[in-house]
Design a protein around this motif. Structure first.
Motif, short mmCIF file in Angstrom:
data_model
loop_
_atom_site.label_atom_id
_atom_site.label_comp_id
_atom_site.label_asym_id
_atom_site.label_seq_id
_atom_site.Cartn_x
_atom_site.Cartn_y
_atom_site.Cartn_z
N ILE A 190 0.84 -1.20 0.00
CA ILE A 190 0.00 0.00 0.00
C ILE A 190 0.88 1.25 0.00
O ILE A 190 0.64 2.19 -0.77
N ARG A 191 1.90 1.28 0.85
CA ARG A 191 2.77 2.45 0.92
C ARG A 191 3.53 2.66 -0.39
O ARG A 191 3.77 3.80 -0.80
N MET A 199 -0.28 6.31 7.87
CA MET A 199 -1.00 7.36 7.15
C MET A 199 -1.43 6.89 5.76
O MET A 199 -2.58 7.11 5.35
N ASP A 200 -0.53 6.30 5.01
CA ASP A 200 -0.90 5.77 3.69
C ASP A 200 -2.04 4.76 3.81
O ASP A 200 -3.00 4.78 3.03
N GLU A 201 -1.91 3.88 4.79
CA GLU A 201 -2.90 2.82 4.95
C GLU A 201 -4.27 3.38 5.32
O GLU A 201 -5.31 2.87 4.85
N ILE A 202 -4.30 4.41 6.15
CA ILE A 202 -5.57 5.03 6.53
C ILE A 202 -6.20 5.72 5.33
O ILE A 202 -7.42 5.60 5.08
N LEU A 203 -5.41 6.45 4.56
CA LEU A 203 -5.92 7.05 3.33
C LEU A 203 -6.47 5.97 2.39
O LEU A 203 -7.54 6.15 1.78
N TYR A 210 6.77 14.30 11.99
CA TYR A 210 5.37 13.87 11.84
C TYR A 210 4.59 14.80 10.90
O TYR A 210 3.88 14.35 9.99
N SER A 211 4.74 16.11 11.09
CA SER A 211 3.98 17.04 10.27
C SER A 211 4.45 17.02 8.81
O SER A 211 3.64 17.09 7.88
N GLU A 212 5.76 16.90 8.59
CA GLU A 212 6.27 16.89 7.22
C GLU A 212 5.93 15.57 6.52
O GLU A 212 5.63 15.56 5.31
N LEU A 213 5.95 14.47 7.25
CA LEU A 213 5.54 13.20 6.65
C LEU A 213 4.07 13.24 6.27
O LEU A 213 3.66 12.71 5.23
N LEU A 214 3.25 13.87 7.10
CA LEU A 214 1.83 13.99 6.79
C LEU A 214 1.62 14.78 5.50
O LEU A 214 0.81 14.39 4.64
N ILE A 215 2.34 15.88 5.35
CA ILE A 215 2.22 16.68 4.12
C ILE A 215 2.63 15.86 2.90
O ILE A 215 1.91 15.80 1.89
N LYS A 216 3.78 15.22 2.98
CA LYS A 216 4.27 14.44 1.85
C LYS A 216 3.29 13.32 1.50
O LYS A 216 2.98 13.09 0.31
N THR A 217 2.80 12.61 2.50
CA THR A 217 1.90 11.49 2.27
C THR A 217 0.60 11.95 1.64
O THR A 217 0.11 11.37 0.65
N LYS A 267 -18.08 12.41 3.16
CA LYS A 267 -16.64 12.61 3.06
C LYS A 267 -16.04 12.80 4.44
O LYS A 267 -16.70 13.28 5.37
N ALA A 268 -14.77 12.43 4.56
CA ALA A 268 -14.13 12.46 5.88
C ALA A 268 -12.71 12.99 5.79
O ALA A 268 -12.00 12.77 4.81
N THR A 269 -12.32 13.68 6.85
CA THR A 269 -10.93 14.03 7.13
C THR A 269 -10.56 13.29 8.41
O THR A 269 -11.33 13.28 9.37
N VAL A 270 -9.42 12.66 8.40
CA VAL A 270 -8.98 11.88 9.57
C VAL A 270 -7.92 12.66 10.33
O VAL A 270 -6.96 13.17 9.73
N LEU A 271 -8.08 12.76 11.62
CA LEU A 271 -7.07 13.37 12.49
C LEU A 271 -5.99 12.34 12.78
O LEU A 271 -6.27 11.27 13.31
#
Length: 544
Positions: A78-79, A266-270, A319-326, A252-256
């Protein structure tokens, strides 16, 4: 009092839905059809919800035994795969400033009228879930969707009404997390999932109207820890769509991303929600709380006091930069975190210093690549908007792929440098007690020292106290304040004894009548051998 809707042919037969408390007017919300809809969700998904919670407990036991979180080997495909989430609706393309807050009528009106792009109506961290609060919130949102919500100040001095639809913030709703139950609604003798109650009741009354206006419904999903929990939400949302005759993918959803385990998925949740997810959010306060809870037995990963745990700490920056990239790789929004500051009246210098911290935080977010940010107070909306307008001229910046970012497991769990001061220790005690007292009294969003505290920030203070104190519990060398004082139960006792003397405005404080109860609860929670998963679990049994 209780009301029972019998579904079976025989009175009292198992299968009934029981509402254990009745308040005037609730029958307009909890109609027989609405209760039957909620019961159907419970019966279909309760078993899987419990399985997911059991999996959390197993995972935490592994962390307590010394294991460290990591990216999953079984989901590498998935990733590494080339896939994207479904297209984002027009109403959610521009989310540069979002305001969050509880669901009382005045807040709903002010938030929708605030000038923010979006308003997250929060049934979770900023709402104390008394039965009256929950019903009032559902009623307020139902009227808001219909355009009929108004509110009159008790003294008649001001009448609040909604602006026209085109001038309102886009509504998103955050139900309570999977770990919480709704004790006022029993299905087959079991408490309902609070998540299913909040989301289900809102959808039952509002989903068709919002779909007709091309406004969702849209949701924020809190406190997920694994892709399987996201998959459960996807199944729930699909079932709601089928039951209510909506198109698949309408909700539609946004996940925290506000738990440490979720940062590794993160990839897996998306992917689990890819037909309906529109973004991930850096839920920073709950994330810090989760970091502490995950590593509660790891002395080498103790965080310094809360004031020193900013987003420039390496583990938070990663964490924040990985979230943006993902997110951007998958075509989703990467939302920034909360600014909890509120205007400081009567002290221009202190107010400007606080605003400077907000300005620096929002500048960091927009230049890093976030597509939007959160504020807790309407006064911060112009500041946040100015920065995002200056650095993000388009509706979003999903084109900023951040291919320069490379985040490892060790980056996400890197220990932090810092200290514990006496003021920091005593501040944690004060925030815990004041917030808990207010929460027990029905107020889930409390201004304390010019910060808007909610359950997430109180949880940081509470879990830090437990962790700091328990390292001296079994005869090991205790942690120390920066002045050399041992962090032990004598220090806690002195702080608790001295706390009431700090409350010069005690009679006007939210929850003033429950301060002593809150002190007793914090004392018991910090002495307990096991860290309570959530402060709100034992506290919930003491409301209503």
């Amino acid at each position: 009092m209780s009301a029972v809707l019998q579904e079976g042919p025989k009175p009292g037969e198992q299968g009934g839905i029981e509402v254990t408390r009745v308040l005037p007017g609730q029958e307009s919300l909890l109609t027989p059809a609405a209760l039957a809809f909620l019961a159907g969700l419970h019966r279909r998904f309760e078993g899987e919800r419990r399985a997911r919670l059991a999996a959390r407990a197993v995972r935490q036991a592994q962390f307590d035994a010394g294991a460290l979180p990591d990216f999953r080997a079984d989901t590498a495909a998935i990733r590494n795969g080339d896939w994207r989430v479904a297209p984002i609706p027009a109403a959610l393309q521009d989310r540069r400033v979002e305001i969050t807050g509880p669901v009382d009528p005045k807040m709903v009106i002010n938030a929708l009228n605030s000038g923010a792009n979006c308003y997250m109506a929060d049934f979770e961290d900023s709402t104390a879930p008394t039965w009256a609060n929950l019903l009032e919130g559902q009623r307020a949102l139902r009227k808001a969707v219909a355009g009929t919500l108004d509110w009159m100040a008790p003294d008649g001095s001001k009448h609040y009404t909604l602006k026209p639809d085109a001038e309102q913030a886009v509504l998103l709703v955050r139900p309570r997390g999977w770990h919480l139950e709704e004790k006022h609604v029993l299905v087959d003798g079991e408490r309902m999932s609070a998540s299913l109650f909040d989301l289900g009741l809102f959808c039952f009354h509002n989903a068709k109207a919002l779909a007709a206006k091309d406004r969702g419904p849209y949701f924020y999903l809190p406190k997920l820890q694994a892709m399987e929990e996201a998959a459960l939400w996807d199944a729930v949302l699909s079932q709601v769509e089928r039951e209510l005759g909506l198109a698949q993918g309408q909700l539609k959803a946004t996940v925290l991303i506000e738990t440490l385990p979720a940062a590794f998925e993160m990839d897996e949740i998306l992917h689990a929600l890819k037909e309906r997810i529109v973004g991930l959010n850096c839920g920073r306060w709950d994330y810090i709380f989760s970091y502490i809870k995950t590593f509660r037995r790891h002395r080498d990963r103790v965080l310094p006091e809360r004031a020193q745990v900013g987003m420039t700490q390496p583990f938070l920056k990663a964490y924040s930069e990985l979230l943006i990239k993902t997110c951007h790789r998958r075509g989703a929004h990467a939302m920034g975190g909360m600014a909890a500051q509120i205007p400081i009246s009567g002290d221009a210098e202190a107010n400007e210093a606080a605003l400077a911290r907000v300005r620096a935080d929002k500048l960091r977010e927009v230049t890093a690549g976030h597509d939007g940010t959160w504020v807790a107070h309407p006064a911060l909306i112009p500041l946040a908007r100015e920065l995002f307008d200056a650095h993000m001229p388009e509706a979003n910046q999903r084109h900023v792929l951040r291919e320069d970012v490379s985040v490892s497991r060790n980056d996400l769990i890197k220990p932090s440098l810092g200290t514990i001061t006496r003021a920091g220790f005593e501040g944690n005690v004060e925030v815990c007690v004041r917030y808990l007292a207010a929460w027990l009294d029905g107020n889930g969003c409390v201004p304390i020292h010019w910060l808007m505290e909610d359950a997430a920030t109180a949880e940081i203070a509470r879990t830090q106290l437990w962790q700091w104190l328990h390292f001296a519990d079994d005869g090991r060398e205790p942690l120390h304040l920066d002045d050399g004082t041992p962090v032990d139960y004598a220090l806690l006792e002195r702080a608790l004894i001295g706390l009431p003397s700090k409350f010069s405005d005690r009679l006007r404080m939210p929850g003033a009548s429950r301060i002593n109860e809150a002190i007793g609860m914090l004392d018991r929670l910090t002495h307990a051998d096991t860290l309570a998963d959530f402060l709100t679990l034992p506290a919930y049994e003491r409301i209503d």
